[in-house]
Design a protein around this motif. Structure first.
Motif, PDB file in Angstrom:
ATOM      1  N   LEU A 172      10.267  -8.175   5.840  1.00 41.37           N
ATOM      2  CA  LEU A 172       9.497  -6.369   6.224  1.00 41.37           C
ATOM      3  C   LEU A 172       8.543  -6.570   4.075  1.00 41.37           C
ATOM      4  CD1 LEU A 172       8.287  -4.023   6.550  1.00 41.37           C
ATOM      5  CD2 LEU A 172      10.182  -2.994   6.642  1.00 41.37           C
ATOM      6  N   GLU A 173       9.778  -6.622   3.639  1.00 40.15           N
ATOM      7  CA  GLU A 173       9.971  -6.434   2.201  1.00 40.15           C
ATOM      8  C   GLU A 173       8.539  -7.974   1.446  1.00 40.15           C
ATOM      9  OE1 GLU A 173      14.220  -4.861   0.792  1.00 40.15           O
ATOM     10  OE2 GLU A 173      13.264  -6.615   0.363  1.00 40.15           O
ATOM     11  N   ALA A 174       9.172  -9.325   2.200  1.00 45.66           N
ATOM     12  CA  ALA A 174       7.922  -9.692   2.644  1.00 45.66           C
ATOM     13  C   ALA A 174       6.721  -9.889   2.514  1.00 45.66           C
ATOM     14  CB  ALA A 174       8.303 -11.878   2.933  1.00 45.66           C
ATOM     15  N   ALA A 175       6.276  -9.267   3.917  1.00 40.98           N
ATOM     16  CA  ALA A 175       5.365  -9.161   4.028  1.00 40.98           C
ATOM     17  C   ALA A 175       4.549  -7.958   2.959  1.00 40.98           C
ATOM     18  CB  ALA A 175       5.152  -8.478   5.408  1.00 40.98           C
ATOM     19  N   SER A 176       5.370  -6.883   3.116  1.00 40.98           N
ATOM     20  CA  SER A 176       4.536  -5.552   1.447  1.00 40.98           C
ATOM     21  C   SER A 176       4.675  -6.859   0.731  1.00 40.98           C
ATOM     22  CB  SER A 176       5.811  -4.538   1.981  1.00 40.98           C
ATOM     23  OG  SER A 176       6.601  -4.684   1.665  1.00 40.98           O
ATOM     24  N   VAL A 233       0.459  -8.576   1.162  1.00 40.01           N
ATOM     25  CA  VAL A 233      -0.446  -7.833   1.194  1.00 40.01           C
ATOM     26  C   VAL A 233      -0.529  -6.525   0.256  1.00 40.01           C
ATOM     27  CG1 VAL A 233       1.076  -5.898   1.977  1.00 40.01           C
ATOM     28  CG2 VAL A 233      -1.887  -6.496   3.011  1.00 40.01           C
ATOM     29  N   ALA A 234       0.992  -6.231  -0.649  1.00 45.79           N
ATOM     30  CA  ALA A 234       0.246  -5.612  -1.978  1.00 45.79           C
ATOM     31  C   ALA A 234      -0.010  -6.539  -2.616  1.00 45.79           C
ATOM     32  CB  ALA A 234       1.453  -4.834  -2.582  1.00 45.79           C
ATOM     33  N   ILE A 235       0.100  -7.586  -2.004  1.00 45.90           N
ATOM     34  CA  ILE A 235      -0.562  -8.896  -4.111  1.00 45.90           C
ATOM     35  C   ILE A 235      -1.862  -9.175  -3.749  1.00 45.90           C
ATOM     36  CG2 ILE A 235      -0.185 -11.277  -4.467  1.00 45.90           C
ATOM     37  CD1 ILE A 235       1.507  -8.865  -6.438  1.00 45.90           C
ATOM     38  N   ALA A 241       0.620  -0.028   7.106  1.00 45.85           N
ATOM     39  CA  ALA A 241      -0.598  -0.674   7.457  1.00 45.85           C
ATOM     40  C   ALA A 241      -1.566  -0.358   7.109  1.00 45.85           C
ATOM     41  CB  ALA A 241      -0.923   0.016   8.913  1.00 45.85           C
ATOM     42  N   ALA A 242      -1.813   1.564   6.496  1.00 42.82           N
ATOM     43  CA  ALA A 242      -2.668   1.528   5.652  1.00 42.82           C
ATOM     44  C   ALA A 242      -3.210   0.362   4.021  1.00 42.82           C
ATOM     45  CB  ALA A 242      -2.572   2.497   4.619  1.00 42.82           C
ATOM     46  N   MET A 243      -2.140  -0.050   3.738  1.00 41.37           N
ATOM     47  CA  MET A 243      -2.646  -1.243   2.675  1.00 41.37           C
ATOM     48  C   MET A 243      -3.586  -2.427   2.895  1.00 41.37           C
ATOM     49  SD  MET A 243       1.186  -2.819   1.385  1.00 41.37           S
ATOM     50  CE  MET A 243       2.545  -1.277   0.895  1.00 41.37           C
ATOM     51  N   PHE A 244      -3.740  -2.941   4.742  1.00 37.24           N
ATOM     52  CA  PHE A 244      -4.769  -3.218   4.870  1.00 37.24           C
ATOM     53  C   PHE A 244      -6.439  -2.604   5.560  1.00 37.24           C
ATOM     54  CE2 PHE A 244      -1.381  -5.048   6.683  1.00 37.24           C
ATOM     55  CZ  PHE A 244      -0.601  -6.408   6.732  1.00 37.24           C
ATOM     56  N   LEU A 245      -6.518  -1.486   4.564  1.00 37.36           N
ATOM     57  CA  LEU A 245      -7.667  -0.992   5.021  1.00 37.36           C
ATOM     58  C   LEU A 245      -8.270  -0.717   3.776  1.00 37.36           C
ATOM     59  CD1 LEU A 245      -6.852   2.145   6.924  1.00 37.36           C
ATOM     60  CD2 LEU A 245      -7.533  -0.020   7.313  1.00 37.36           C
ATOM     61  N   GLY A 246      -8.426  -0.743   2.818  1.00 39.79           N
ATOM     62  CA  GLY A 246      -9.384  -0.926   1.255  1.00 39.79           C
ATOM     63  C   GLY A 246      -9.966   0.214   1.327  1.00 39.79           C
TER      64      GLY A 246
END
Length: 510
Positions: free
Chosen positions: A448-452, A455-457, A358-363
């Protein structure tokens, strides 16, 4: 039909950018000579950059860019520069990055400060110190912005430089520090350089004090080059886990600094520290990092994922410090999109991993080196939603959206809504495409791995979970998936809209 863009002008200014790439290539050349490695990959790349740059420059001796030219220039710059940056990997011919899709992926990941890697084995023996230092330097060059640097050193761009910086800089709008955009660009880059040198010096000071045994001059420079741009590349195979707690705490502080609006930092440096207290985005950003960090630490200290070894049975005090350190460090690394790892958070419990996801979406803050959505957009988005709920029950009420006491204009609000929508659609569609590609190529990748990974990329974060965890990488993906993710990094660095506008017919038509 008449085109709105002038290709000769755009390519001429692009040539000036490519030509100047020869200058930073001197640094890994010196590193190669210092450590007895071949400097040819960097010298050949520099020669190519100068040659191609000079040819393009001759297309227009006195370029004057329109707004449309500026958008095309920024988009092309962030494609061409990583292409040139991939040459040292290809010419060195070592490891997985000797293949073009991998070299381009690694280069784009560097310049966009994503921090995702396809190196596989990260070691001096496999890749050489000079190549790994070039990898670090690409992130430093991309952190403050290639176009911002160009505007700083090419004053002939004049007022058009402001439009270029607006197209490249992350956030809602450019915060001018001086009346002239070139002076603002130089001010931002000078602060960036000072903070980088300061961090390298403090890392070496910790080593001199006996608090950082693994820290060397090489590592100090390498990690300073990737902390300030919130990049996350490390020449160490286990990232920041290789260093002492003192180093990890110091890097946490500087990640927080790097995720703060640089214009705000400049004003603090100029003697106006109250700006930090009154800036709503900064307060929200700090609260997000502290909140995620403390909640993560609580999950770890209660046994929900803190890794232990048979020889390490910490006492209560030591356990608490360790949980706080890893929790706050990882929160700072993820929220600021730096992507460092103080330990393998793949070993953490599902609640802790979902919290980081969830924190990956913050920035971080707008105007910082951080990627992803940005805190200010969440602030404006939440306040806009609250206003809609309020005015639905009271249609005659007038309730402006404010941040830091100032009214946010409706055009900015629409821009935030469009960005959030495009980010969500791009994330969902890209996750599906990556998952389908994994199924088609026989890659064992969960949703989950695909979603992470997506968003990571797209958010320029770097590591995800499972297959793309912090101690792994993106090597196992197919070549077509890597090229697709390379485009996602490009899209995320330019915050989607600046790229998608190039795909609309109205952009090209007069």
């Amino acid at each position: 039909m008449t085109l709105r863009v002038d290709f000769r002008t755009t390519l001429s200014v692009l040539g000036r950018v490519v030509r100047y790439l020869a200058v930073p290539l001197l640094f890994p050349t010196l590193v190669a000579l210092l450590y007895g490695e071949s400097p040819l990959p960097f010298l050949v790349t520099a020669a190519v950059a100068v040659t191609v740059g000079m040819v393009l420059v001759r297309l227009d001796d006195n370029p004057t860019m329109s707004t449309a030219d500026g958008f095309l220039f920024v988009g092309l710059t962030w494609l061409v520069v990583p292409l040139v940056g991939a040459l040292p990997y290809l010419l060195a011919g070592n490891g997985t990055v000797a293949a073009f899709p991998n070299a381009l992926f690694e280069s784009m990941s560097g310049f966009t400060t994503t921090g995702a890697t396809v190196l596989g084995e990260i070691s001096f023996e496999r890749h050489g110190r000079a190549v790994l230092m070039w990898r670090q330097l690409t992130q430093w060059l991309g952190g403050m912005g290639i176009v911002v640097l160009v505007v700083a050193i090419l004053p002939e761009l004049g007022a058009g430089g402001a439009a270029l910086v607006e197209s490249e800089s992350p956030g809602l709008e450019l915060d001018k520090l001086t009346p002239r955009i070139a002076e603002t660009a130089r001010a931002l880059w000078s602060l960036y350089v000072v903070l980088t040198v300061l961090l390298a010096g403090l890392l070496l000071l910790l080593q001199a004090l006996g608090l950082a045994e693994q820290m060397t001059v090489y590592n100090a420079v390498a990690h300073a080059l990737t902390t300030m741009p919130t990049g996350g590349f490390s020449p160490e195979a286990r990232s920041v886990e290789a260093f002492s707690p003192a180093v990890q705490w110091l890097l946490t502080v500087f990640m927080l600094v790097a995720g703060t609006n640089f214009a705000l930092l400049w004003r603090v440096r100029a003697g106006d520290p109250e700006r930090l207290l009154y800036n709503e985005e900064f307060r929200t950003y700090l609260a997000a990092v502290v909140g995620v960090g403390l909640l993560t630490a609580a999950l770890l200290v209660t046994g929900a994922g803190l890794a232990r070894t048979p020889t390490e049975i910490p006492q209560i005090v030591g356990e608490t410090e360790r949980a706080l350190r890893h929790g706050v460090f990882q929160a700072a690394a993820i929220v600021t999109t730096t992507g460092y790892a103080s330990m393998d958070f793949n070993t953490w419990s599902p609640p802790a991993k979902y919290l980081l996801l969830a924190a990956m979406f913050l920035g971080g803050s707008a105007g910082s080196a951080a990627g992803s959505v940005k805190i200010v957009r969440w602030v404006v988005g939440v306040k806009t939603a609250a206003r809609e709920l309020f005015t639905t029950g009271r249609p005659d009420a007038i309730r402006p959206v404010r941040t830091s006491g100032e009214v946010v204009d409706e055009e900015t609000i629409r821009g935030v809504q469009v960005f959030l929508f495009l980010f969500a659609v791009t994330f969902a569609g890209s996750t599906l495409l990556l998952f389908l590609d994994a199924v088609g190529t026989g890659l064992d990748l969960s949703v989950l791995e695909a979603a992470s990974a997506t968003v990571a990329i797209l958010g320029n974060v770097g590591p995800g979970f499972g297959l793309v965890g912090p101690m792994n990488g993106y090597t196992a993906f197919s070549s077509q998936a890597k090229l697709f993710m390379t485009l996602l990094m490009w899209l995320g660095r330019l915050e989607i809209v600046s790229v998608l506008v190039l795909l609309t017919p109205s952009f090209w038509q007069s």
